[in-house]
Design a protein around this motif. Sequence first.
Motif, PDB file in Angstrom:
ATOM      1  N   PRO A  78      -6.728   2.277   0.280  1.00 51.42           N
ATOM      2  CA  PRO A  78      -6.189   1.055   0.069  1.00 51.42           C
ATOM      3  C   PRO A  78      -6.918  -0.176   0.860  1.00 51.42           C
ATOM      4  CG  PRO A  78      -4.856   2.225   1.413  1.00 51.42           C
ATOM      5  CD  PRO A  78      -5.917   3.085   1.244  1.00 51.42           C
ATOM      6  N   VAL A  79      -6.635  -1.206   0.120  1.00 60.75           N
ATOM      7  CA  VAL A  79      -7.072  -2.456   0.703  1.00 60.75           C
ATOM      8  C   VAL A  79      -5.904  -3.152   1.337  1.00 60.75           C
ATOM      9  CG1 VAL A  79      -7.157  -3.729  -1.688  1.00 60.75           C
ATOM     10  CG2 VAL A  79      -8.559  -4.541   0.449  1.00 60.75           C
ATOM     11  N   CYS A  80      -5.838  -4.026   2.211  1.00 62.66           N
ATOM     12  CA  CYS A  80      -4.774  -4.553   2.863  1.00 62.66           C
ATOM     13  C   CYS A  80      -5.384  -5.984   3.495  1.00 62.66           C
ATOM     14  CB  CYS A  80      -4.057  -3.870   3.606  1.00 62.66           C
ATOM     15  SG  CYS A  80      -2.575  -4.598   4.240  1.00 62.66           S
ATOM     16  N   PRO A 117     -23.173   5.793  -6.895  1.00 62.09           N
ATOM     17  CA  PRO A 117     -23.294   4.436  -8.049  1.00 62.09           C
ATOM     18  C   PRO A 117     -22.028   4.140  -8.331  1.00 62.09           C
ATOM     19  CG  PRO A 117     -23.754   6.676  -8.921  1.00 62.09           C
ATOM     20  CD  PRO A 117     -23.604   6.892  -7.435  1.00 62.09           C
ATOM     21  N   TYR A 118     -21.032   4.713  -8.361  1.00 58.80           N
ATOM     22  CA  TYR A 118     -19.638   4.423  -8.785  1.00 58.80           C
ATOM     23  C   TYR A 118     -18.426   4.185  -7.872  1.00 58.80           C
ATOM     24  CZ  TYR A 118     -21.914   4.595 -13.493  1.00 58.80           C
ATOM     25  OH  TYR A 118     -22.775   4.572 -14.412  1.00 58.80           O
ATOM     26  N   MET A 119     -17.739   3.351  -7.888  1.00 58.66           N
ATOM     27  CA  MET A 119     -16.708   3.279  -7.267  1.00 58.66           C
ATOM     28  C   MET A 119     -15.412   3.185  -8.059  1.00 58.66           C
ATOM     29  SD  MET A 119     -13.618   1.327  -6.223  1.00 58.66           S
ATOM     30  CE  MET A 119     -13.988  -0.515  -6.612  1.00 58.66           C
ATOM     31  N   ILE A 120     -14.295   4.369  -7.724  1.00 53.22           N
ATOM     32  CA  ILE A 120     -13.094   4.449  -8.581  1.00 53.22           C
ATOM     33  C   ILE A 120     -11.892   4.171  -7.471  1.00 53.22           C
ATOM     34  CG2 ILE A 120     -11.743   6.199  -9.645  1.00 53.22           C
ATOM     35  CD1 ILE A 120     -14.331   5.209 -11.210  1.00 53.22           C
ATOM     36  N   THR A 121     -10.913   3.539  -8.314  1.00 54.85           N
ATOM     37  CA  THR A 121      -9.695   3.302  -7.213  1.00 54.85           C
ATOM     38  C   THR A 121      -8.697   3.369  -8.450  1.00 54.85           C
ATOM     39  OG1 THR A 121      -8.621   2.003  -5.686  1.00 54.85           O
ATOM     40  CG2 THR A 121      -9.495   0.817  -7.482  1.00 54.85           C
ATOM     41  N   PHE A 122      -7.177   3.440  -7.943  1.00 54.84           N
ATOM     42  CA  PHE A 122      -6.052   3.172  -8.661  1.00 54.84           C
ATOM     43  C   PHE A 122      -5.185   2.362  -8.199  1.00 54.84           C
ATOM     44  CE2 PHE A 122      -4.823   5.889  -5.198  1.00 54.84           C
ATOM     45  CZ  PHE A 122      -3.547   5.531  -5.049  1.00 54.84           C
ATOM     46  N   PHE A 164      -8.442  -5.065   5.698  1.00 54.33           N
ATOM     47  CA  PHE A 164      -9.316  -3.842   5.802  1.00 54.33           C
ATOM     48  C   PHE A 164      -9.283  -3.266   4.387  1.00 54.33           C
ATOM     49  CE2 PHE A 164      -4.752  -1.925   6.479  1.00 54.33           C
ATOM     50  CZ  PHE A 164      -4.972  -0.947   5.483  1.00 54.33           C
ATOM     51  N   ALA A 165     -10.354  -2.480   4.248  1.00 53.85           N
ATOM     52  CA  ALA A 165     -10.592  -1.635   2.913  1.00 53.85           C
ATOM     53  C   ALA A 165     -11.009  -0.280   3.151  1.00 53.85           C
ATOM     54  CB  ALA A 165     -11.648  -2.499   2.226  1.00 53.85           C
ATOM     55  N   LEU A 166     -10.567   0.553   2.893  1.00 51.81           N
ATOM     56  CA  LEU A 166     -10.791   1.886   3.019  1.00 51.81           C
ATOM     57  C   LEU A 166     -11.795   2.551   1.795  1.00 51.81           C
ATOM     58  CD1 LEU A 166      -7.393   3.378   4.425  1.00 51.81           C
ATOM     59  CD2 LEU A 166      -9.297   2.089   5.775  1.00 51.81           C
ATOM     60  N   ALA A 167     -12.683   3.623   1.956  1.00 47.68           N
ATOM     61  CA  ALA A 167     -13.292   4.112   1.324  1.00 47.68           C
ATOM     62  C   ALA A 167     -14.107   5.385   1.697  1.00 47.68           C
ATOM     63  CB  ALA A 167     -14.615   3.129   0.848  1.00 47.68           C
ATOM     64  N   VAL A 197       0.853  -1.127  -0.056  1.00 45.45           N
ATOM     65  CA  VAL A 197       0.004   0.018  -0.011  1.00 45.45           C
ATOM     66  C   VAL A 197       0.890   1.352   0.069  1.00 45.45           C
ATOM     67  CG1 VAL A 197      -2.135  -1.091   0.978  1.00 45.45           C
ATOM     68  CG2 VAL A 197      -0.142  -0.003   2.316  1.00 45.45           C
ATOM     69  N   THR A 198       0.396   2.271  -0.576  1.00 46.75           N
ATOM     70  CA  THR A 198       1.288   3.658  -0.453  1.00 46.75           C
ATOM     71  C   THR A 198       0.574   4.578   0.193  1.00 46.75           C
ATOM     72  OG1 THR A 198       0.065   4.253  -2.556  1.00 46.75           O
ATOM     73  CG2 THR A 198       2.146   3.037  -2.993  1.00 46.75           C
ATOM     74  N   THR A 199      -0.797   4.540   0.513  1.00 50.87           N
ATOM     75  CA  THR A 199      -1.451   5.757   1.298  1.00 50.87           C
ATOM     76  C   THR A 199      -1.129   5.662   2.775  1.00 50.87           C
ATOM     77  OG1 THR A 199      -2.984   5.838  -0.478  1.00 50.87           O
ATOM     78  CG2 THR A 199      -3.825   6.786   1.419  1.00 50.87           C
ATOM     79  N   ASN A 200      -0.788   6.558   3.343  1.00 53.00           N
ATOM     80  CA  ASN A 200      -0.727   6.531   4.895  1.00 53.00           C
ATOM     81  C   ASN A 200      -1.691   7.423   5.474  1.00 53.00           C
ATOM     82  OD1 ASN A 200       1.494   5.174   6.150  1.00 53.00           O
ATOM     83  ND2 ASN A 200       2.830   6.456   5.215  1.00 53.00           N
ATOM     84  N   LEU A 201      -2.231   6.831   6.475  1.00 52.12           N
ATOM     85  CA  LEU A 201      -3.127   7.851   7.640  1.00 52.12           C
ATOM     86  C   LEU A 201      -2.506   8.122   8.743  1.00 52.12           C
ATOM     87  CD1 LEU A 201      -6.471   5.737   6.962  1.00 52.12           C
ATOM     88  CD2 LEU A 201      -5.891   7.808   5.871  1.00 52.12           C
TER      89      LEU A 201
END
Length: 185
Positions: free
Chosen positions: A109-111, A138-143, A67-70, A36-40
């Motif tokens: 991210p999801v981990c 209605p839509y989910m987007i990720t990278f 976990f999955a973040l959204a 994962v590359t996103t930090n919190l």
Amino acid sequence: MVITQATVKDMEGVMALLKANHVSNMTEEEKKNGFVTTNLNEEQFVRLVEEEDGVTIAKDGDKIVAFALAASWDYWKEWPLFQYMIELLPQTEYNGEMLSVENSYQYGPVCVDKDYRGTGVFEQVFFASLSNMEKRFPYMITFVNKVNPRSFAAHTRKALLDEVMDFSWNTNNYWMLGCKTSNRP
């Protein structure tokens, strides 16, 4: 295994899993299995839980194993990469519609703990997160970073995401992926 929305009490376990799988804490060999590359920080985590209901977790007993973040784009807008993605949305057509901050949200991210990979927990956490956000968007987007093919494979094969477009940012190349939040296997 219990799949549920996290509370602030789950912060320590989620943050430990995030730290263990963050690209900055992994060897090159470990990165081949995903990262994962996103930090919190703590304040961002609390906001994500309390304001967005955006942390879906898998627990095995007391241990958080995935976990999955959204969250809405409004939540993510303080990160420069997400600012760039927000700029791309009005230029991006998906499923016959132009994407926007109103009709889509950012997932990830999801981990998944390395000891639980390949057990189906990824799919359980992903689809629970998607279902949780369906009432708002209605839509989910990720990278996915193109140097992380394991994540791309998991998201396109197991989570059934579509490749929406490719983009580059800050010397990295990414796949933008998406789906309808009503997407189910």
